[in-house]
Design a protein around this motif. Structure first.
Motif, short mmCIF file in Angstrom:
data_model
loop_
_atom_site.label_atom_id
_atom_site.label_comp_id
_atom_site.label_asym_id
_atom_site.label_seq_id
_atom_site.Cartn_x
_atom_site.Cartn_y
_atom_site.Cartn_z
N ALA A 41 9.48 12.62 5.28
CA ALA A 41 10.45 11.56 4.98
C ALA A 41 11.05 11.01 6.27
O ALA A 41 11.29 9.79 6.38
N ARG A 42 11.31 11.87 7.25
CA ARG A 42 11.86 11.39 8.53
C ARG A 42 10.84 10.51 9.24
O ARG A 42 11.22 9.49 9.87
N ARG A 43 9.57 10.86 9.14
CA ARG A 43 8.53 10.01 9.74
C ARG A 43 8.48 8.65 9.06
O ARG A 43 8.28 7.61 9.72
N LEU A 44 8.66 8.61 7.74
CA LEU A 44 8.64 7.33 7.04
C LEU A 44 9.89 6.50 7.36
O LEU A 44 9.82 5.27 7.37
N THR A 45 11.01 7.15 7.62
CA THR A 45 12.20 6.42 8.07
C THR A 45 11.91 5.75 9.41
O THR A 45 12.26 4.58 9.62
N ASP A 46 11.27 6.48 10.31
CA ASP A 46 10.89 5.90 11.60
C ASP A 46 9.90 4.75 11.41
O ASP A 46 9.97 3.74 12.14
N LEU A 47 9.00 4.89 10.45
CA LEU A 47 8.04 3.82 10.16
C LEU A 47 8.76 2.55 9.71
O LEU A 47 8.44 1.45 10.17
N THR A 48 9.73 2.69 8.83
CA THR A 48 10.48 1.53 8.36
C THR A 48 11.18 0.84 9.52
O THR A 48 11.16 -0.40 9.62
N THR A 49 11.80 1.62 10.39
CA THR A 49 12.50 1.04 11.55
C THR A 49 11.53 0.29 12.44
O THR A 49 11.82 -0.82 12.90
N TRP A 50 10.36 0.89 12.68
CA TRP A 50 9.36 0.23 13.53
C TRP A 50 8.87 -1.06 12.90
O TRP A 50 8.69 -2.08 13.59
N ASP A 56 10.15 2.51 2.43
CA ASP A 56 11.37 3.14 1.92
C ASP A 56 11.16 3.68 0.51
O ASP A 56 11.66 4.75 0.15
N ARG A 57 10.43 2.93 -0.32
CA ARG A 57 10.13 3.43 -1.66
C ARG A 57 9.20 4.64 -1.59
O ARG A 57 9.35 5.59 -2.36
N MET A 58 8.25 4.60 -0.69
CA MET A 58 7.38 5.76 -0.53
C MET A 58 8.18 6.98 -0.06
O MET A 58 7.93 8.10 -0.51
N ARG A 59 9.14 6.75 0.81
CA ARG A 59 9.99 7.86 1.26
C ARG A 59 10.75 8.48 0.09
O ARG A 59 10.85 9.71 -0.03
N ALA A 60 11.27 7.65 -0.80
CA ALA A 60 11.98 8.16 -1.97
C ALA A 60 11.04 8.95 -2.87
O ALA A 60 11.41 9.98 -3.45
N VAL A 61 9.80 8.49 -2.99
CA VAL A 61 8.82 9.17 -3.84
C VAL A 61 8.49 10.55 -3.29
O VAL A 61 8.22 11.48 -4.07
N THR A 62 8.51 10.74 -1.97
CA THR A 62 8.14 12.04 -1.41
C THR A 62 9.05 13.15 -1.92
O THR A 62 8.58 14.25 -2.24
N GLY A 63 10.34 12.88 -2.01
CA GLY A 63 11.25 13.89 -2.53
C GLY A 63 11.01 14.20 -3.98
O GLY A 63 11.04 15.37 -4.40
N LEU A 64 10.73 13.18 -4.78
CA LEU A 64 10.46 13.37 -6.21
C LEU A 64 9.14 14.11 -6.42
O LEU A 64 9.02 14.95 -7.32
N LEU A 65 8.15 13.80 -5.58
CA LEU A 65 6.87 14.48 -5.67
C LEU A 65 7.03 15.96 -5.31
O LEU A 65 6.43 16.83 -5.96
N PRO A 98 2.56 -2.64 -9.50
CA PRO A 98 2.23 -1.26 -9.14
C PRO A 98 2.13 -0.97 -7.65
O PRO A 98 2.00 0.18 -7.25
N HIS A 99 2.23 -1.99 -6.79
CA HIS A 99 1.93 -1.82 -5.36
C HIS A 99 3.15 -1.39 -4.55
O HIS A 99 3.42 -1.92 -3.47
N PHE A 100 3.86 -0.38 -5.02
CA PHE A 100 5.13 0.02 -4.42
C PHE A 100 4.97 0.52 -2.99
O PHE A 100 5.93 0.48 -2.19
N TRP A 101 3.80 1.05 -2.62
CA TRP A 101 3.63 1.69 -1.33
C TRP A 101 3.74 0.72 -0.16
O TRP A 101 3.87 1.16 0.99
N THR A 102 3.69 -0.59 -0.40
CA THR A 102 3.85 -1.53 0.72
C THR A 102 5.28 -1.55 1.23
O THR A 102 5.55 -2.17 2.27
#
Length: 327
Positions: free
Chosen positions: A191-200, A158-167, A151-155
């Motif tokens: 979602a753009r902020r989470l993309t930047d987070l993944t890159t960082w 990128d998965r959290m970014r995908a969830v934002t659109g579905l939410l 259940p710990h998908f938020w770690t």
């Protein structure tokens, strides 16, 4: 009729009149209080979120379009927190319930199920995040859970970014009165902020040498992070995906042997749980094991260093890089 009897009857009539007046005044006060608390603000749509991590993300997407109520308090354990009667009632009054699912909120899911049965729309974020399953490692893996969804998908941001659109889709579909354009714009911006987070995070984890990219945690929580950023999960002090389980002496023995083989000297312990189990592991290995605290399953209170999802992920990344690269 005697004068005494007349006085008695008069006193009775006065008492009855006072009782009636008191009742009318109480009713008027109740009506006034209700009017004061059921103004235009209470006409706003309401979204109820179980965990505080998803609560933060939901607020980013919804903005001012609806009221968002988060049930889980800061620094709580999602596996063990429960609801009051008032909170359970809030679920059944919601326009939309957002929950993690996949068995995470173990004491709350029955209330979510009851609200769903009464007609409330629900969104299980974990089930929409292309979930991984628990996998057996050198320590034997999460006991009794291999093949079960993690259940710990938020770690994985990128998965959290995908969830934002579905939410956002769920909010637009089920919550009347929200502006779809505003919700969609909020979700795209986040979602753009989470993309930047993944890159960082990728850049930060790049500092960890290949021979040190092994994780031992309080319980199995970082499978998604390991999958995204190229780490190996050696094991966990609690060999389970839930903090409600307990390690046996054979579990600890198997884990310490796996740690010795992998040369692991750092254990990451969740901040919402006591560090006693990690300290037991330190004693089991004869000392020399460093315990690094992470905020893996709950946000902190405001100002606590991990009071939003983004700050939590950045704080954890920094702590993990330091813990794995330090001497």
């Amino acid at each position: 009729m005697s004068r005494t009897e007349a006085r008695r009857r008069a006193r009775v009539r006065v008492a009855r009149l006072r009782h009636l007046i008191a009742g009318l005044l109480a009713l008027a006060a109740a009506v006034t209080a209700t009017a004061c608390t059921t103004g235009a603000g209470d006409d706003r749509p309401g979204i109820v979120v179980t965990t505080n991590i998803l609560g933060d993300v939901t607020r980013e997407i919804v903005g001012d379009e609806a009221d968002v109520t988060v049930l889980m308090k800061p620094n709580a354990d999602p596996h063990s927190f429960g609801l009051s009667a008032v909170q359970a009632a809030e679920l059944e009054q919601a326009d939309l319930i957002v929950h993690n699912g996949l068995g995470l909120e173990e004491n709350v899911l029955r209330h979510v199920d009851a609200a769903r049965a009464s007609g409330v729309a629900t969104f299980a974020a974990g089930e929409a995040a292309d979930p991984l399953t628990f996998r057996t490692g050198d320590d034997g893996g999460p006991e009794g859970e291999e093949g079960q969804p993690d259940p710990h998908f938020w770690t994985d941001p990128d998965r959290m970014r995908a969830v934002t659109g579905l939410l956002a889709d769920q909010v637009i579909e089920h919550v009347e009165g929200v502006d779809p354009g505003t919700v969609r714009a909020n979700a795209d911006r986040y979602a753009r902020r989470l993309t930047d987070l993944t890159t960082w995070m990728e850049t930060s984890f790049g500092e960890v040498p290949a021979d040190r990219r092994a994780l031992v945690t309080n319980h199995h929580v970082f499978g998604y992070l390991a999958d995204r950023f190229g780490f190996e999960v050696i094991g966990a002090v609690i060999p389970s995906g839930t903090t409600l389980a307990s390690p046996s002496s054979s579990d600890l023995r198997s884990l310490t042997e796996a740690m010795r083989r992998a040369g692991v000297r750092t254990v990451f312990a969740d901040s919402s749980q006591p560090r006693r189990l990690a300290e037991v592991l330190r004693a089991e290995t004869g000392g020399g094991v460093r315990v690094v605290e992470l905020h893996s399953e709950s946000l902190t209170a405001e100002g606590g260093g991990a009071d939003t999802y983004e700050r939590m992920m950045r704080a954890n990344t920094t702590a993990m890089v330091t813990g794995l690269t330090g001497d």
